[in-house]
Motif scaffolding. Structure first.
Motif, PDB file in Angstrom:
ATOM      1  N   LEU A  92       0.800  -1.282  -0.020  1.00  0.00           N
ATOM      2  CA  LEU A  92      -0.100  -0.115  -0.143  1.00  0.00           C
ATOM      3  C   LEU A  92       0.880   1.305  -0.048  1.00  0.00           C
ATOM      4  CD1 LEU A  92      -2.685  -0.968   2.565  1.00  0.00           C
ATOM      5  CD2 LEU A  92      -2.903  -0.867   0.045  1.00  0.00           C
ATOM      6  N   LEU A  93       2.007   1.112   0.750  1.00  0.00           N
ATOM      7  CA  LEU A  93       2.726   2.346   0.733  1.00  0.00           C
ATOM      8  C   LEU A  93       3.472   2.406  -0.631  1.00  0.00           C
ATOM      9  CD1 LEU A  93       4.665   2.053   4.209  1.00  0.00           C
ATOM     10  CD2 LEU A  93       2.708   3.721   3.736  1.00  0.00           C
ATOM     11  N   THR A  94       3.928   1.390  -1.283  1.00  0.00           N
ATOM     12  CA  THR A  94       4.351   1.517  -2.560  1.00  0.00           C
ATOM     13  C   THR A  94       3.575   2.174  -3.622  1.00  0.00           C
ATOM     14  OG1 THR A  94       5.612  -0.567  -2.132  1.00  0.00           O
ATOM     15  CG2 THR A  94       5.512  -0.022  -4.465  1.00  0.00           C
ATOM     16  N   VAL A  95       2.267   1.526  -3.345  1.00  0.00           N
ATOM     17  CA  VAL A  95       1.049   2.227  -4.205  1.00  0.00           C
ATOM     18  C   VAL A  95       1.066   3.611  -4.229  1.00  0.00           C
ATOM     19  CG1 VAL A  95      -1.250   2.161  -4.956  1.00  0.00           C
ATOM     20  CG2 VAL A  95       0.002   0.095  -4.619  1.00  0.00           C
ATOM     21  N   LEU A  96       0.907   4.406  -2.963  1.00  0.00           N
ATOM     22  CA  LEU A  96       1.064   5.549  -2.624  1.00  0.00           C
ATOM     23  C   LEU A  96       2.200   6.255  -3.360  1.00  0.00           C
ATOM     24  CD1 LEU A  96      -0.388   5.809   1.173  1.00  0.00           C
ATOM     25  CD2 LEU A  96      -1.484   6.531  -1.113  1.00  0.00           C
ATOM     26  N   GLY A  97       3.307   5.642  -3.177  1.00  0.00           N
ATOM     27  CA  GLY A  97       4.779   6.334  -3.684  1.00  0.00           C
ATOM     28  C   GLY A  97       4.425   6.480  -5.286  1.00  0.00           C
ATOM     29  N   LEU A  98       3.947   5.368  -5.910  1.00  0.00           N
ATOM     30  CA  LEU A  98       3.652   5.207  -7.385  1.00  0.00           C
ATOM     31  C   LEU A  98       2.651   6.391  -7.536  1.00  0.00           C
ATOM     32  CD1 LEU A  98       3.604   1.629  -8.506  1.00  0.00           C
ATOM     33  CD2 LEU A  98       5.530   3.199  -8.878  1.00  0.00           C
ATOM     34  N   HIS A  99       1.591   6.527  -6.901  1.00  0.00           N
ATOM     35  CA  HIS A  99       0.716   7.578  -7.142  1.00  0.00           C
ATOM     36  C   HIS A  99       1.252   8.918  -7.164  1.00  0.00           C
ATOM     37  CE1 HIS A  99      -3.197   9.776  -7.482  1.00  0.00           C
ATOM     38  NE2 HIS A  99      -2.815  10.344  -6.177  1.00  0.00           N
ATOM     39  N   ALA A 100       2.150   9.187  -6.091  1.00  0.00           N
ATOM     40  CA  ALA A 100       2.943  10.505  -6.112  1.00  0.00           C
ATOM     41  C   ALA A 100       3.650  10.903  -7.189  1.00  0.00           C
ATOM     42  CB  ALA A 100       3.812  10.540  -4.858  1.00  0.00           C
ATOM     43  N   VAL A 101       4.370   9.838  -7.843  1.00  0.00           N
ATOM     44  CA  VAL A 101       5.075  10.474  -8.961  1.00  0.00           C
ATOM     45  C   VAL A 101       4.474  10.452 -10.454  1.00  0.00           C
ATOM     46  CG1 VAL A 101       5.650   8.051  -9.433  1.00  0.00           C
ATOM     47  CG2 VAL A 101       7.502   9.824 -10.174  1.00  0.00           C
ATOM     48  N   PHE A 102       3.429   9.577 -10.403  1.00  0.00           N
ATOM     49  CA  PHE A 102       2.364   9.556 -11.582  1.00  0.00           C
ATOM     50  C   PHE A 102       1.582  10.973 -11.595  1.00  0.00           C
ATOM     51  CE2 PHE A 102       3.389   5.386 -12.263  1.00  0.00           C
ATOM     52  CZ  PHE A 102       3.214   5.155 -13.595  1.00  0.00           C
TER      53      PHE A 102
END
Length: 242
Positions: A92-102
């Motif tokens: 879930l933290l990884t998905v949030l990290g991806l969302h931030a950059v996208f």
């Protein structure tokens, strides 16, 4: 003695993992203005922090659950549940990290997934998702036979270590990419090693050392959960280390 070395290694891991996260936060705050969640470059700053925290540190902690001597005795279900829950939180933290950059790329009209770093990263996340689904459906849910679990366990273990290795490679390439972008128009070139470059390079090296120590613990046969026939011997070892 083996138990003592294990806990000493865990202490070193906790220190290294904390330093990786805190160093990444400090880098983003001191040299890049801090954090926001508004599509700006300050939103991008969440990306390295969340990826290091999720894909490297928390992922590693979840992977090492079965190396705890306490997991050698008693029922496995609580340890399986904790293993799966920690991996889910890391994802879930990884998905949030991806969302931030996208989201930042969308806001700044930057193309997605064009660099080697992004290819490594998205491959790592994809494999992580597949690994978690396989582990949850085969090893946590009760439907799978022992034969199927025995067949898939080596594959599950292999990909667990491989995903961590890819995550470390993604972090190192991401640090390097960020430095090239942030220093290319600066007063000092990357090749002159300004303070930001030194600090970020050291952060990358911390992540590498952390990952190597995790892999060592994962591969050390004396720290693996014993098979049923070795249970009594390991229980005696555990009592001797208390």
């Amino acid at each position: 003695m083996a138990v003592g070395w294990f806990y000493l290694s865990v202490l070193a891991l906790c220190s290294l993992g904390s330093m990786c996260i805190l160093s990444t936060i400090y880098w983003m705050r001191y040299w890049h203005g801090g954090f926001a969640w508004d599509g700006s470059v300050l939103m991008f700053n969440w990306h390295p922090v969340l990826m290091v925290t999720g894909m490297v540190v928390l992922y590693s902690a979840a992977s090492l659950v079965y190396r705890l001597p306490q997991s050698w005795v008693g029922p496995r279900l609580p340890w399986k549940s904790g293993h799966a829950a920690m991996h889910l939180l890391a994802f879930l933290l990884t998905v949030l990290g991806l969302h931030a950059v996208f989201e930042f790329h969308n806001h700044a009209k930057i193309r997605h997934l064009y660099s080697l770093h992004s290819w490594l990263g998205i491959t790592t996340v994809f494999l992580f998702a597949c690994q978690w689904f396989l582990g949850f459906s085969v090893f946590l849910l009760p439907w799978a036979s022992m034969w199927l679990r025995s067949l898939l366990k080596p594959i599950h273990v292999f990909f667990g270590a491989s995903i961590l290795s890819l995550a470390i490679a993604s972090v190192v390439s991401g640090i390097n990419e960020k430095l090239f972008f942030s220093l290319k128009n600066g007063t000092k070139a990357y090749s002159s090693l300004p303070s930001e470059a030194v600090f970020a390079n050291c952060t990358g090296m911390l992540a590498v050392v952390f990952g190597l120590l995790v892999l060592y613990i994962l591969l050390a046969s004396s720290w693996k959960r014993p098979e049923p026939g070795m249970q009594a011997e390991r229980e005696a070892l555990l009592r001797g280390g208390e």
